[in-house]
Structures are given as structure tokens and as C-alpha cells.
Scaffold this active site. Structure first.
Site, PDB file in Angstrom:
ATOM      1  N   HIS A 299      59.377  87.924 131.283  1.00  0.00           N
ATOM      2  CA  HIS A 299      58.055  87.278 131.264  1.00  0.00           C
ATOM      3  C   HIS A 299      57.324  87.559 132.580  1.00  0.00           C
ATOM      4  O   HIS A 299      57.016  86.648 133.356  1.00  0.00           O
ATOM      5  CB  HIS A 299      58.257  85.774 131.069  1.00  0.00           C
ATOM      6  CG  HIS A 299      57.070  85.021 130.562  1.00  0.00           C
ATOM      7  ND1 HIS A 299      55.838  85.079 131.167  1.00  0.00           N
ATOM      8  CD2 HIS A 299      56.935  84.194 129.492  1.00  0.00           C
ATOM      9  CE1 HIS A 299      54.997  84.293 130.514  1.00  0.00           C
ATOM     10  NE2 HIS A 299      55.637  83.755 129.478  1.00  0.00           N
TER      11      HIS A 299
ATOM     12  N   GLU B 143      54.504  91.483 129.398  1.00  0.00           N
ATOM     13  CA  GLU B 143      55.902  91.099 129.271  1.00  0.00           C
ATOM     14  C   GLU B 143      56.653  92.043 128.331  1.00  0.00           C
ATOM     15  O   GLU B 143      56.324  92.152 127.154  1.00  0.00           O
ATOM     16  CB  GLU B 143      55.983  89.666 128.737  1.00  0.00           C
ATOM     17  CG  GLU B 143      55.073  88.700 129.490  1.00  0.00           C
ATOM     18  CD  GLU B 143      54.824  87.404 128.728  1.00  0.00           C
ATOM     19  OE1 GLU B 143      55.661  87.040 127.874  1.00  0.00           O
ATOM     20  OE2 GLU B 143      53.780  86.772 128.964  1.00  0.00           O
TER      21      GLU B 143
END
Length: 288
Positions: free
Chosen positions: A157, A259
Site C-alpha cells: 500500500h 499500490e
């Protein structure tokens, strides 16, 4: 390269809290054992990752910024949001120099809590962070130590720090299908070579074919994926930013999440099987 290439820093309880890697050209990376979260990466004299000024670094919740690790579940589901890897304390299993790189390796296995959860499998995750003057590589090896096959979704992330979201461009996603979680639509196709952000964005681009990049201020950070199929693009914009207690109301202007992961489909592992997935981030332009 500095003689003292790794710095180990203990927390208030006396246990190891984080490691700081020091490399060529004043490059530096900081990794907390909580979540094995990379919270800082400096290259070419600049911070490349965004960390909220309001992020909790005491282990009370997932760290808001850097590179949180999502496993074994992306988003909401039977487990807490984004699974448990980002809120568990990992073990540091080694550090070393290799050529022009500095390497730190971390490990996470099941415990009583995960075995009692809705994902009750035995596993090993081995996470390798490698830093050079202009690159940061983050690779996870996933191993099934159970007697049963299991499946999972996983993602890195990554929060990129940008000077201004108004002048930031994301490239490499043209003609890719995506699901728009804000508009609640699926099977959209991205028409743009250069994506700019001017509102809340939360998109899952599926089966992205090549290298993706983030461009700002004459610089480019490329994202090359290994065995990860998808890219998630996220910026909360003002309304969502104001709803998060660990994120400043105006910090959406300073970041974009791009991400790398496999989240639109699941990864399946047989007993004893392993797979390695990850990303290589490279700074281009400016001084190099």
C-alpha cells in the site's frame, strides 16, 4: 557506503522498534517492526514516501503512510480491514550489504490469534527490503506451511510523497480495465496516458501489463512489479481526509497511493508451496 549501514533503535519497552538503513549517496530507509512498515525512503536528497504527521507509531493501529503490507485480505471482509500483517510485529531476521545495496529481512508466522481467525492457516512470510542509491525493492515470499491449500489477496500500500497533487501524473495504466470503488462501477477502461487527480479516487486496475510511474517536478518514480497483477490508485481528497483521525485534513495534497498487489483475484498456494511477489521503485531524473 557508510560503515555503519544499519541502525537498530529500541522502543520505550526496550525491545527493537525499528531499523534504519544507510546507503550510498545519503540514501536512507526506515522500517518499523510493527507491520514491517517502511515509513521513510530518502533518495537523491528527498523523501519519497508520505507519512502522515498524525500517523500512530505506537502500535495502536496500522501506520498511516509509507508501505503498509496488506495480507491475507485486501479491503473489508471476514478479517479486519486489509488483514493482519500490517498490525502484527514482525521479526528482524538479518541485515547485510550486497554490492551497492543494503538489505534487511523480516519474518512473520501464524500465532494463536490468526489460527483462531477466519483465516486459520499456518504460513511464513519473509520480507526483503533492499535499498540502493536510487532504488527500493520490497519483496515478500509467501509460504504455505499448512496441510491445506489456502488463498489470499495481498498488496503493498505504497504512499508516495509528492510536492503537490495538482502537478502529479500517474502513467502506465492506459487501456487497462478497472473497478471504480467511488462510483461503484466495474469493467471501466482507462483512456488516459497521463492520469491526474482532482477528486477522491479509489480504483483497482486489473492485470496491468507493464511499468507504472509517478511523475512530479521533473522527476519520475517507476514501479516495476514481480508476480503482482494489479495496481490500486487512491487519494482520499478533502472529504475522506477529514474523516480519518490519523490523517491531516489537507495532507491529501501531498500524497498519492499507487499500490502493487494481487487483489482482483486470489493467489492460491498448495501445502509446502511458495511464491514471491513485490515491487522495485526507481527514482529517475533530477540528479541521476
Amino acid at each position: 557506503m557508510p560503515a555503519n549501514f544499519v541502525e537498530k533503535i529500541n522502543g520505550p519497552d526496550g525491545s527493537l522498534e525499528k531499523v534504519v538503513l544507510h546507503g550510498e549517496g545519503d540514501s536512507q530507509a526506515e522500517i518499523y517492526l510493527f507491520g514491517a512498515t517502511v515509513t521513510s525512503w530518502k533518495s537523491q536528497g528527498k523523501e519519497r514516501l508520505f507519512l502522515s504527521k498524525q500517523a500512530k507509531l505506537d502500535g495502536s493501529k496500522a501506520i498511516r503512510g509509507g508501505i503498509p503490507l496488506v495480507f491475507p485480505q485486501f479491503g473489508p471482509g471476514e478479517l479486519p480491514q486489509h488483514g493482519f500483517a500490517r498490525t502484527r510485529k514482525w521479526s528482524l531476521i538479518g541485515t547485510k550489504k550486497h554490492g551497492s545495496g543494503v538489505i534487511a529481512q523480516f519474518e512473520l508466522t501464524e500465532n494463536a490469534d490468526t489460527l483462531a481467525s477466519n483465516w486459520p492457516y499456518r504460513f511464513v512470510l519473509r520480507y526483503t527490503v533492499t535499498m540502493t542509491k536510487t532504488t527500493l525493492s520490497t519483496i515478500i515470499e509467501y509460504e504455505n506451511n499448512d496441510t491445506r491449500e489456502f488463498s489470499f489477496t495481498s498488496l503493498m500500500h505504497t504512499y508516495f510523497r509528492v510536492p503537490s497533487i495538482d502537478y502529479t501524473v500517474v502513467g502506465g495504466l492506459k487501456n487497462t480495465r478497472y473497478a471504480d470503488k467511488v462510483k461503484q462501477t466495474i469493467n471501466e477502461v482507462e483512456p488516459r496516458n497521463d492520469i491526474t487527480i482532482a477528486a477522491n479516487e479509489d480504483r483497482v486496475y486489473e492485470n496491468v501489463p507493464g511499468v507504472v510511474d509517478v511523475r512530479y517536478g521533473g522527476e519520475r518514480v517507476t514501479i516495476k512489479r514481480f508476480n503482482f497483477k494489479d495496481i490500486v490508485l487512491w487519494n482520499p481528497w478533502v472529504e475522506k481526509a477529514q474523516e480519518m483521525s490519523d490523517f491531516g485534513d489537507a495532507e491529501y495534497k501531498e500524497m498519492v497511493c499507487v499500490e502493487a498487489g494481487t487483489v482482483a483475484s486470489k493467489v492460491e498456494l498448495r501445502p509446502g508451496q511458495t511464491i514471491s511477489c513485490g515491487q522495485l521503485l526507481t527514482v529517475e531524473g533530477a540528479d541521476n
